[in-house]
Motif scaffolding. Sequence first.
Motif, mmCIF file in Angstrom:
data_model
loop_
_atom_site.group_PDB
_atom_site.id
_atom_site.type_symbol
_atom_site.label_atom_id
_atom_site.label_comp_id
_atom_site.label_asym_id
_atom_site.label_seq_id
_atom_site.Cartn_x
_atom_site.Cartn_y
_atom_site.Cartn_z
ATOM 1 N N UNK A 57 0.796 -1.233 0.000
ATOM 2 C CA UNK A 57 0.000 0.000 0.000
ATOM 3 C C UNK A 57 0.829 1.284 0.000
ATOM 4 N N UNK A 58 1.923 1.348 0.790
ATOM 5 C CA UNK A 58 2.718 2.577 0.805
ATOM 6 C C UNK A 58 3.345 2.816 -0.560
ATOM 7 N N UNK A 59 3.839 1.749 -1.183
ATOM 8 C CA UNK A 59 4.442 1.886 -2.510
ATOM 9 C C UNK A 59 3.407 2.383 -3.516
ATOM 10 N N UNK A 60 2.197 1.842 -3.448
ATOM 11 C CA UNK A 60 1.128 2.291 -4.347
ATOM 12 C C UNK A 60 0.848 3.776 -4.133
ATOM 13 N N UNK A 61 0.716 4.181 -2.867
ATOM 14 C CA UNK A 61 0.400 5.579 -2.567
ATOM 15 C C UNK A 61 1.498 6.519 -3.055
ATOM 16 N N UNK A 62 2.772 6.159 -2.827
ATOM 17 C CA UNK A 62 3.875 7.024 -3.247
ATOM 18 C C UNK A 62 3.977 7.108 -4.763
ATOM 19 N N UNK A 63 3.827 5.966 -5.428
ATOM 20 C CA UNK A 63 3.900 5.963 -6.893
ATOM 21 C C UNK A 63 2.785 6.828 -7.472
ATOM 22 N N UNK A 64 1.585 6.688 -6.944
ATOM 23 C CA UNK A 64 0.468 7.474 -7.477
ATOM 24 C C UNK A 64 0.659 8.968 -7.206
ATOM 25 N N UNK A 65 1.164 9.299 -6.030
ATOM 26 C CA UNK A 65 1.381 10.724 -5.720
ATOM 27 C C UNK A 65 2.432 11.329 -6.646
ATOM 28 N N UNK A 66 3.496 10.582 -6.925
ATOM 29 C CA UNK A 66 4.524 11.063 -7.850
ATOM 30 C C UNK A 66 3.955 11.208 -9.256
ATOM 31 N N UNK A 67 3.144 10.239 -9.668
ATOM 32 C CA UNK A 67 2.527 10.309 -10.998
ATOM 33 C C UNK A 67 1.638 11.543 -11.109
ATOM 34 N N UNK A 68 0.863 11.810 -10.075
ATOM 35 C CA UNK A 68 -0.019 12.972 -10.094
ATOM 36 C C UNK A 68 0.788 14.283 -10.106
ATOM 37 N N UNK A 69 1.939 14.281 -9.447
ATOM 38 C CA UNK A 69 2.792 15.473 -9.457
ATOM 39 C C UNK A 69 3.327 15.742 -10.857
ATOM 40 N N UNK A 70 3.694 14.693 -11.575
ATOM 41 C CA UNK A 70 4.172 14.858 -12.951
ATOM 42 C C UNK A 70 3.085 15.509 -13.804
#
Length: 423
Positions: free
Chosen positions: A85-98
């Motif tokens: 779950x933490x990996x999913x949350x971090x990856x999605x947050x980075x994707x949204x920042x891009x």
Amino acid sequence: MRARHIGGGETRMALNSNLIYDWNTVGAAAFRPAGRVLLNDESLRDGLQSPSVKDPSIEQKIEILHLMEALGINMLDLGLPGAGPRAVADVERLAREIVSAKLKIKPNCAARTHQNDIRPIAEISQRAGLAIEAATFIGSSPIRRYTENWTDDFLLKTTEEAVNYARSLGLEVMYVTEDTSRCDPETIKRLYTAAIACGARAIVICDTVGHATPSGVAALVGFVIEEVVKPSGEKIRVDWHGHCDRGLAVPNSLAALSAGAECVHATAVGIGERVGNTQMDQMLVNLKLMGIPPWAEQDLTKLKDYCRAVSDYTGVPIPRNYPVLGEDAFRTATGVHAAAVIKAFKKNDIELANSVYSGVPSHYFGLEQIIEIGPMSGKSNILFWLDRRGLKSDDAIVERIFQRAKASNRCLTEAEIMECCSN
């Protein structure tokens, strides 16, 4: 400093062709990448596999992401969302920042050749509204196959199923064979050929345990291009992913580019498992100094911020003698060396001062030459140090500092020098 053109159409930076004779550009010695040169940043995924690192907070990862963008890095690995779950949350947050910051950097995500690793990438891609390449990886070498009791047919079947599944979800696929540098030619050819046939349009050759030498890299990359890529008839990006166990990560990466690879995977200050990955900062420095487009013109003054951020947030210190970013990289207290730098400064020529005793011009990277005072220093060091700070430099002060330096076993601190000035 002006650009000097050499054979092959490259442009290299040289202070003055009359002052520096550059043997690196003579004949066969000249570095010539076979095609374009891309960089994929693995700091936030592969780099975090080191047992000594801290996993940065998401706010810190976003800061690092923006520093990657500022340096012109082409791609980055957002993480392995299949890890939890933490990996999913971090990856999605980075994707949204891009997406929200309209960054140019192109994302990918690591995935084992399992549907449970691949599916989260597609889901994050959909939610963020961002194309994310799936970097599906599987071990390939005989030693790994023997250890895992994997058959050749198992590897082939797993490869085909993973690539087909990722493509069915609309993902572009970067197919990765681990330990390629110790894998037999037949298996290499079979797995990459199958992946391409199933729709992978990027393949990654890995030196997973830092086994390769530059000549071995040239042979391996050449084999993949001649026996896999060209016969496929497809436009395939070939990537190189190296580690530094033998201290050869950067030369191996340059050898891969010369042999036909287009993209190098690397991490800030080489963080990663065991002794680490190819050093992204050293790749940037060398590509710039070699005059390789587009890196020759890239502004790298944020390089120190990028490396220091990764170092601080992961808890991996930068060694004092680390190239370019280490505290001692542009610092000298040796009398002869310092005297030459000081004479160059007196000519009002910063580029001369940054090149006379350095193979790397510090100002390209937002840094500067530093003159210290220690037991190997001459009085010119002292005069320069005092002048730079607008301090009085009469004979008595200079002599006190000189004698204290000669009696010391290290460079004097600023407090120690100022104490001599106040006596």
